[in-house]
Write a protein that holds these residues in place. Structure first.
Motif, PDB file in Angstrom:
ATOM      1  N   PHE A  11     -21.483   2.331  25.069  1.00 18.78           N
ATOM      2  CA  PHE A  11     -21.252   2.698  26.478  1.00 18.78           C
ATOM      3  C   PHE A  11     -22.124   3.903  26.832  1.00 18.78           C
ATOM      4  O   PHE A  11     -22.102   4.921  26.139  1.00 18.78           O
ATOM      5  CB  PHE A  11     -19.779   3.069  26.674  1.00 18.78           C
ATOM      6  CG  PHE A  11     -19.444   3.516  28.075  1.00 18.78           C
ATOM      7  CD1 PHE A  11     -19.105   2.599  29.047  1.00 18.78           C
ATOM      8  CD2 PHE A  11     -19.480   4.869  28.422  1.00 18.78           C
ATOM      9  CE1 PHE A  11     -18.797   3.013  30.340  1.00 18.78           C
ATOM     10  CE2 PHE A  11     -19.181   5.287  29.714  1.00 18.78           C
ATOM     11  CZ  PHE A  11     -18.835   4.348  30.675  1.00 18.78           C
ATOM     12  N   GLU A  13     -23.496   6.334  30.264  1.00 16.57           N
ATOM     13  CA  GLU A  13     -23.472   6.598  31.706  1.00 16.57           C
ATOM     14  C   GLU A  13     -24.833   6.264  32.284  1.00 16.57           C
ATOM     15  O   GLU A  13     -25.842   6.365  31.588  1.00 16.57           O
ATOM     16  CB  GLU A  13     -23.196   8.088  31.961  1.00 16.57           C
ATOM     17  CG  GLU A  13     -21.752   8.452  31.836  1.00 16.57           C
ATOM     18  CD  GLU A  13     -21.534   9.942  32.052  1.00 16.57           C
ATOM     19  OE1 GLU A  13     -22.220  10.526  32.918  1.00 16.57           O
ATOM     20  OE2 GLU A  13     -20.693  10.504  31.360  1.00 16.57           O
ATOM     21  N   ASP A  43     -22.156   2.607  37.704  1.00 13.19           N
ATOM     22  CA  ASP A  43     -22.088   3.949  37.125  1.00 13.19           C
ATOM     23  C   ASP A  43     -22.405   4.008  35.641  1.00 13.19           C
ATOM     24  O   ASP A  43     -22.546   5.069  35.089  1.00 13.19           O
ATOM     25  CB  ASP A  43     -20.675   4.525  37.300  1.00 13.19           C
ATOM     26  CG  ASP A  43     -20.345   4.757  38.745  1.00 13.19           C
ATOM     27  OD1 ASP A  43     -21.227   5.251  39.464  1.00 13.19           O
ATOM     28  OD2 ASP A  43     -19.221   4.433  39.160  1.00 13.19           O
ATOM     29  N   VAL A  67     -18.840   5.966  22.571  1.00 10.47           N
ATOM     30  CA  VAL A  67     -17.908   4.854  22.495  1.00 10.47           C
ATOM     31  C   VAL A  67     -18.752   3.620  22.193  1.00 10.47           C
ATOM     32  O   VAL A  67     -19.649   3.276  22.970  1.00 10.47           O
ATOM     33  CB  VAL A  67     -17.131   4.679  23.815  1.00 10.47           C
ATOM     34  CG1 VAL A  67     -16.341   3.388  23.801  1.00 10.47           C
ATOM     35  CG2 VAL A  67     -16.202   5.856  24.042  1.00 10.47           C
TER      36      VAL A  67
ATOM     37  N   MET B 375     -14.494   6.814  29.610  1.00  9.37           N
ATOM     38  CA  MET B 375     -14.366   5.569  28.863  1.00  9.37           C
ATOM     39  C   MET B 375     -13.773   5.940  27.505  1.00  9.37           C
ATOM     40  O   MET B 375     -14.064   7.004  26.969  1.00  9.37           O
ATOM     41  CB  MET B 375     -15.761   4.966  28.719  1.00  9.37           C
ATOM     42  CG  MET B 375     -15.846   3.742  27.841  1.00  9.37           C
ATOM     43  SD  MET B 375     -14.600   2.509  28.192  1.00  9.37           S
ATOM     44  CE  MET B 375     -15.271   1.677  29.600  1.00  9.37           C
ATOM     45  N   THR B 376     -12.913   5.086  26.981  1.00  4.96           N
ATOM     46  CA  THR B 376     -12.321   5.368  25.669  1.00  4.96           C
ATOM     47  C   THR B 376     -12.640   4.212  24.728  1.00  4.96           C
ATOM     48  O   THR B 376     -12.925   3.100  25.192  1.00  4.96           O
ATOM     49  CB  THR B 376     -10.792   5.478  25.768  1.00  4.96           C
ATOM     50  OG1 THR B 376     -10.283   4.171  26.072  1.00  4.96           O
ATOM     51  CG2 THR B 376     -10.367   6.460  26.836  1.00  4.96           C
ATOM     52  N   ILE B 387     -15.016  -4.689  31.580  1.00  4.04           N
ATOM     53  CA  ILE B 387     -14.861  -3.272  31.946  1.00  4.04           C
ATOM     54  C   ILE B 387     -14.635  -3.156  33.451  1.00  4.04           C
ATOM     55  O   ILE B 387     -13.767  -2.424  33.917  1.00  4.04           O
ATOM     56  CB  ILE B 387     -16.106  -2.457  31.522  1.00  4.04           C
ATOM     57  CG1 ILE B 387     -16.226  -2.452  29.996  1.00  4.04           C
ATOM     58  CG2 ILE B 387     -16.027  -1.034  32.060  1.00  4.04           C
ATOM     59  CD1 ILE B 387     -17.407  -1.683  29.449  1.00  4.04           C
ATOM     60  N   SER B 388     -15.412  -3.928  34.210  1.00  2.39           N
ATOM     61  CA  SER B 388     -15.285  -3.854  35.668  1.00  2.39           C
ATOM     62  C   SER B 388     -13.933  -4.379  36.134  1.00  2.39           C
ATOM     63  O   SER B 388     -13.358  -3.859  37.091  1.00  2.39           O
ATOM     64  CB  SER B 388     -16.408  -4.649  36.340  1.00  2.39           C
ATOM     65  OG  SER B 388     -17.639  -4.089  35.982  1.00  2.39           O
ATOM     66  N   GLU B 391     -11.493  -1.727  35.614  1.00  3.62           N
ATOM     67  CA  GLU B 391     -11.753  -0.670  36.593  1.00  3.62           C
ATOM     68  C   GLU B 391     -11.152  -1.059  37.950  1.00  3.62           C
ATOM     69  O   GLU B 391     -10.593  -0.227  38.655  1.00  3.62           O
ATOM     70  CB  GLU B 391     -13.275  -0.484  36.703  1.00  3.62           C
ATOM     71  CG  GLU B 391     -13.690   0.794  37.404  1.00  3.62           C
ATOM     72  CD  GLU B 391     -15.198   0.944  37.467  1.00  3.62           C
ATOM     73  OE1 GLU B 391     -15.935   0.192  36.780  1.00  3.62           O
ATOM     74  OE2 GLU B 391     -15.660   1.812  38.228  1.00  3.62           O
ATOM     75  N   VAL B 408     -13.775   5.142  41.658  1.00  4.22           N
ATOM     76  CA  VAL B 408     -13.664   5.489  40.244  1.00  4.22           C
ATOM     77  C   VAL B 408     -15.037   5.407  39.596  1.00  4.22           C
ATOM     78  O   VAL B 408     -15.817   4.491  39.876  1.00  4.22           O
ATOM     79  CB  VAL B 408     -12.672   4.530  39.541  1.00  4.22           C
ATOM     80  CG1 VAL B 408     -12.787   4.639  38.028  1.00  4.22           C
ATOM     81  CG2 VAL B 408     -11.245   4.820  39.981  1.00  4.22           C
ATOM     82  N   HIS B 409     -15.357   6.404  38.786  1.00  6.57           N
ATOM     83  CA  HIS B 409     -16.617   6.383  38.040  1.00  6.57           C
ATOM     84  C   HIS B 409     -16.299   6.527  36.558  1.00  6.57           C
ATOM     85  O   HIS B 409     -15.670   7.503  36.163  1.00  6.57           O
ATOM     86  CB  HIS B 409     -17.521   7.544  38.474  1.00  6.57           C
ATOM     87  CG  HIS B 409     -17.701   7.623  39.953  1.00  6.57           C
ATOM     88  ND1 HIS B 409     -18.620   6.853  40.636  1.00  6.57           N
ATOM     89  CD2 HIS B 409     -17.048   8.341  40.899  1.00  6.57           C
ATOM     90  CE1 HIS B 409     -18.528   7.119  41.925  1.00  6.57           C
ATOM     91  NE2 HIS B 409     -17.581   8.010  42.118  1.00  6.57           N
ATOM     92  N   LEU B 410     -16.717   5.560  35.776  1.00  7.67           N
ATOM     93  CA  LEU B 410     -16.492   5.664  34.335  1.00  7.67           C
ATOM     94  C   LEU B 410     -17.579   6.540  33.741  1.00  7.67           C
ATOM     95  O   LEU B 410     -18.764   6.320  33.970  1.00  7.67           O
ATOM     96  CB  LEU B 410     -16.510   4.276  33.705  1.00  7.67           C
ATOM     97  CG  LEU B 410     -15.315   3.399  34.083  1.00  7.67           C
ATOM     98  CD1 LEU B 410     -15.510   1.995  33.565  1.00  7.67           C
ATOM     99  CD2 LEU B 410     -14.017   3.987  33.547  1.00  7.67           C
ATOM    100  N   VAL B 411     -17.156   7.539  32.996  1.00  3.51           N
ATOM    101  CA  VAL B 411     -18.125   8.449  32.374  1.00  3.51           C
ATOM    102  C   VAL B 411     -17.926   8.422  30.860  1.00  3.51           C
ATOM    103  O   VAL B 411     -16.939   7.868  30.364  1.00  3.51           O
ATOM    104  CB  VAL B 411     -17.981   9.888  32.920  1.00  3.51           C
ATOM    105  CG1 VAL B 411     -18.222   9.918  34.419  1.00  3.51           C
ATOM    106  CG2 VAL B 411     -16.611  10.465  32.602  1.00  3.51           C
ATOM    107  N   ALA B 412     -18.860   9.020  30.151  1.00  2.00           N
ATOM    108  CA  ALA B 412     -18.825   8.970  28.693  1.00  2.00           C
ATOM    109  C   ALA B 412     -17.591   9.665  28.134  1.00  2.00           C
ATOM    110  O   ALA B 412     -17.051  10.591  28.738  1.00  2.00           O
ATOM    111  CB  ALA B 412     -20.090   9.594  28.121  1.00  2.00           C
ATOM    112  N   HIS B 413     -17.154   9.184  26.983  1.00  2.00           N
ATOM    113  CA  HIS B 413     -15.998   9.738  26.304  1.00  2.00           C
ATOM    114  C   HIS B 413     -16.227  11.223  26.011  1.00  2.00           C
ATOM    115  O   HIS B 413     -17.301  11.602  25.569  1.00  2.00           O
ATOM    116  CB  HIS B 413     -15.802   8.969  24.985  1.00  2.00           C
ATOM    117  CG  HIS B 413     -14.454   9.172  24.382  1.00  2.00           C
ATOM    118  ND1 HIS B 413     -14.254   9.264  23.040  1.00  2.00           N
ATOM    119  CD2 HIS B 413     -13.238   9.275  24.949  1.00  2.00           C
ATOM    120  CE1 HIS B 413     -12.978   9.429  22.791  1.00  2.00           C
ATOM    121  NE2 HIS B 413     -12.323   9.429  23.936  1.00  2.00           N
ATOM    122  N   SER B 415     -16.821  13.597  27.839  1.00  2.00           N
ATOM    123  CA  SER B 415     -17.896  14.252  28.589  1.00  2.00           C
ATOM    124  C   SER B 415     -17.355  15.219  29.632  1.00  2.00           C
ATOM    125  O   SER B 415     -18.061  16.077  30.125  1.00  2.00           O
ATOM    126  CB  SER B 415     -18.786  13.207  29.265  1.00  2.00           C
ATOM    127  OG  SER B 415     -18.038  12.501  30.233  1.00  2.00           O
TER     128      SER B 415
END
Lengths: 147, 433
Positions: A11, A13, A43, A67, B375-376, B387-388, B391, B408-413, B415
């Motif tokens: 994953f 960004e 995103d 991840v 994201m986890t 994923i979408s 979401e 909603v914006h998924l960002v890195a674990h 982060s």
């Protein structure tokens, strides 16, 4: 279980430098990528790659906070000429195997074109059977390392 | 010339106002004590009896009510009349825990309408006006509050409610609406649209009454210029009735509190100590005329300053300044109350971690709510589709709980920065306070 290849999915960004950071990490640990493809959403993106040492790569990625997961995918050799890919896809279509995603690459040691593809878990067995029925061998992880 | 809806009250001598407040407070405390088991318990615990409250000077002896008390007593614990005497319910948006339910008797509605009528009159509207109410009708107090006030004034009332901008503009043009009542952000949006379409000269708007969310002076000037109107602020809370608790007069130097119905205090939010007028602190209100749902010493969490100097408009009622902030973490987005804890609960329920960031911005004068979610490993999938889809479920759940749409914006674990102690979860880019 059919012969599958371990693909690493990461994953990321959707920001400048994310892929650069990832590949920097891989290079620092001397990890060799055989394939790389990116699926993108608004995103974020999923980087899919096949590497020479999937287990070690996973450890490195996890330690660095990424991840990531290992996804089994199928690999076959494709005739590197017009119609080569179509031949394989037509076989799949006849038996109703749906490809969720796929990408192709060309190897230099064992010159030729190869197709990596992913079908739903339920369809994996079926896809393997269909290919074997048509004398198209699946490529193993070990074989992939040699091509 | 300044117009008043109830001049004898709005311009009453201070001693008279104090007298009303004292009489009404004593009566209200008695009724609440006898009818609300919840508040009775609070008074008993504090060792205060009804006899201790002889005038408004004794107000500080009463226990505070907080939003948490509304949750604990939900739904009927603070009701102070039998259901048979109540005829209306209004509510804020939000989940059960955060939603405020208020009850009204016929008289409560009547007095609430009076409060709104004072605001409408102070803004300069009369029975010759066409009052265009674009606040939402229904559970939200904005629509029905201004609607009732407009009826009292005798204006021709247009209950358009919110949304459907095309229709709003059509009505405005066809019927010659002169007074617009809505949230400031919707007013700004309408102003924008009207400018784009070049409709300004076809409209007859002259007055705007905008409330339910914080707005800046800059925004006021912008709306006024684009619509060719004078814009007035109005303040209120569902807990107390709705809009009309306080309103601006022609002087526009603070909002006059309808002190014959609501006693205002400013307290130190840390200690609860009452502060003198002119000092900054948390605004606390006591409803002293409400029958069904009279809240005593209700902490609004709005930080503001009271001004007891005489106003040149002639009104003697104290003024409250624009709220300068909050003493809790509540955000007001598009006029809707949003608590970070609500967002957190939805994230956890959906299997995401409680690490998130809320970013509120104002784009083209309209509030935008963005939520960065990490994201986890558990939520990760190899396909964008999965994923979408997850979401999308999250976005829908958020909308159901908050009542408004959040991006909603998924960002890195890992982060999102984890600061030591209290995390900075909210970034409000609107600079409202």
């Amino acid at each position: 279980m059919p012969k599958t290849v371990k693909q690493i999915s990461v994953f990321l960004e959707n920001n400048p430098g994310q892929l650069a950071d990832l590949t920097k990490l891989l290079s620092e640990h001397n990890i060799d990528m055989r394939t790389l493809s990116i699926a993108e959403a608004e995103d974020f993106g999923i980087v899919r790659m096949i590497v020479n040492n999937p287990e070690e790569t996973m450890t490195r990625l996890k330690n660095a906070g990424y991840v990531a997961s290992i996804t089994p995918v199928l690999a076959v050799a494709v005739r590197d000429e017009p119609g080569g890919l179509y031949e394989i896809l037509e076989i799949m279509r006849k038996d109703g195997v749906n490809l969720e995603y796929a990408y192709a690459f060309i190897a230099k040691k064992k010159i030729g074109a190869y197709l990596i593809f992913h079908v739903s878990d339920a369809d994996t067995e079926k896809a393997a059977k269909v290919l074997s029925k048509n004398n198209i061998p699946l490529i193993t992880q070990e074989e992939l390392d040699l091509i | 010339m300044e117009r008043y809806y109830q001049k004898e009250i709005e311009c009453a001598p201070r001693e008279q106002i104090k007298k009303w407040q004292s009489e009404r407070l004593v009566k209200t405390v008695k009724r609440v004590y006898e009818n609300s088991p919840y508040y009775k318990k609070l008074m008993d615990e504090k060792g205060v009896t009804c006899n201790d409250i002889k005038s408004v000077d004794d107000l500080h002896k009463l226990p505070f009510l907080e939003k948490e008390d509304l949750r604990k007593s939900y739904p009927y614990g603070l009701m102070s009349t039998p259901i048979r005497d109540c005829i209306r319910i209004q509510s804020t948006s939000g989940t059960t825990g955060k939603r405020v339910i208020a009850f009204y008797t016929q008289r409560d509605l009547d007095l609430w309408d009076d409060c709104c009528a004072r605001a409408i009159t102070a803004a300069g509207a009369t029975r010759d006006d066409v009052v265009h109410v674009s606040y939402g009708y229904g559970l939200f107090t904005g629509g029905l509050g201004l609607h009732g006030g407009s009826h009292k004034v005798g204006s021709l009332t247009l209950p358009v409610s919110s949304g459907n901008t095309e229709r709003q503009l059509q009505f405005m043009e066809d019927l010659g609406s002169t007074v617009l009542c809505c949230t400031p952000s919707y007013a700004a949006y309408l102003a924008e649209t009207i400018t784009e379409k070049g409709l300004k000269d076809l409209l007859k708007l002259k007055i705007g009454i905008f409330g339910a969310e914080a707005w800046t002076d800059e925004m006021r000037r912008d709306i006024e210029e684009k619509l060719g109107i004078k814009a007035y602020d109005i303040y209120g809370l569902t807990e107390l009735s709705g809009p009309g608790v306080a309103f601006e007069c022609c002087e526009q130097n603070g909002m006059h509190i309808n002190e014959d119905h609501f006693i205002a205090e400013i307290i130190n939010p840390e200690t609860g100590e009452v502060l003198p007028d002119g000092e900054k602190g948390e605004l606390v209100f006591s409803s002293i005329t409400k029958e069904a749902f009279p809240l005593l010493r209700y902490r609004t969490r709005d930080i503001c300053i009271l001004n007891s100097e005489k106003c040149s408009c002639g009104r003697t009622m104290k003024r409250m300044g624009k709220p300068l902030g909050r003493s809790d973490d509540m955000l007001i987005v598009k006029g809707v109350n949003v608590f970070p804890s609500q967002i957190e609960a939805v994230l956890l329920k959906n299997g995401y971690e409680a690490n998130y960031q809320i970013i509120v911005s104002r784009i083209n004068n309209s509030d935008v709510l963005d939520i960065n979610v990490e994201m986890t490993p558990e939520k990760f999938s190899d396909t964008i589709g999965e994923i979408s889809a997850a979401e999308k479920v999250l976005v829908n759940d958020l909308r159901a709980v908050l009542g408004i749409f959040a991006r909603v914006h998924l960002v890195a674990h890992k982060s999102i920065v984890r600061s030591e102690g209290k995390a900075v979860r909210v970034i409000d880019k609107r600079n409202l306070y």
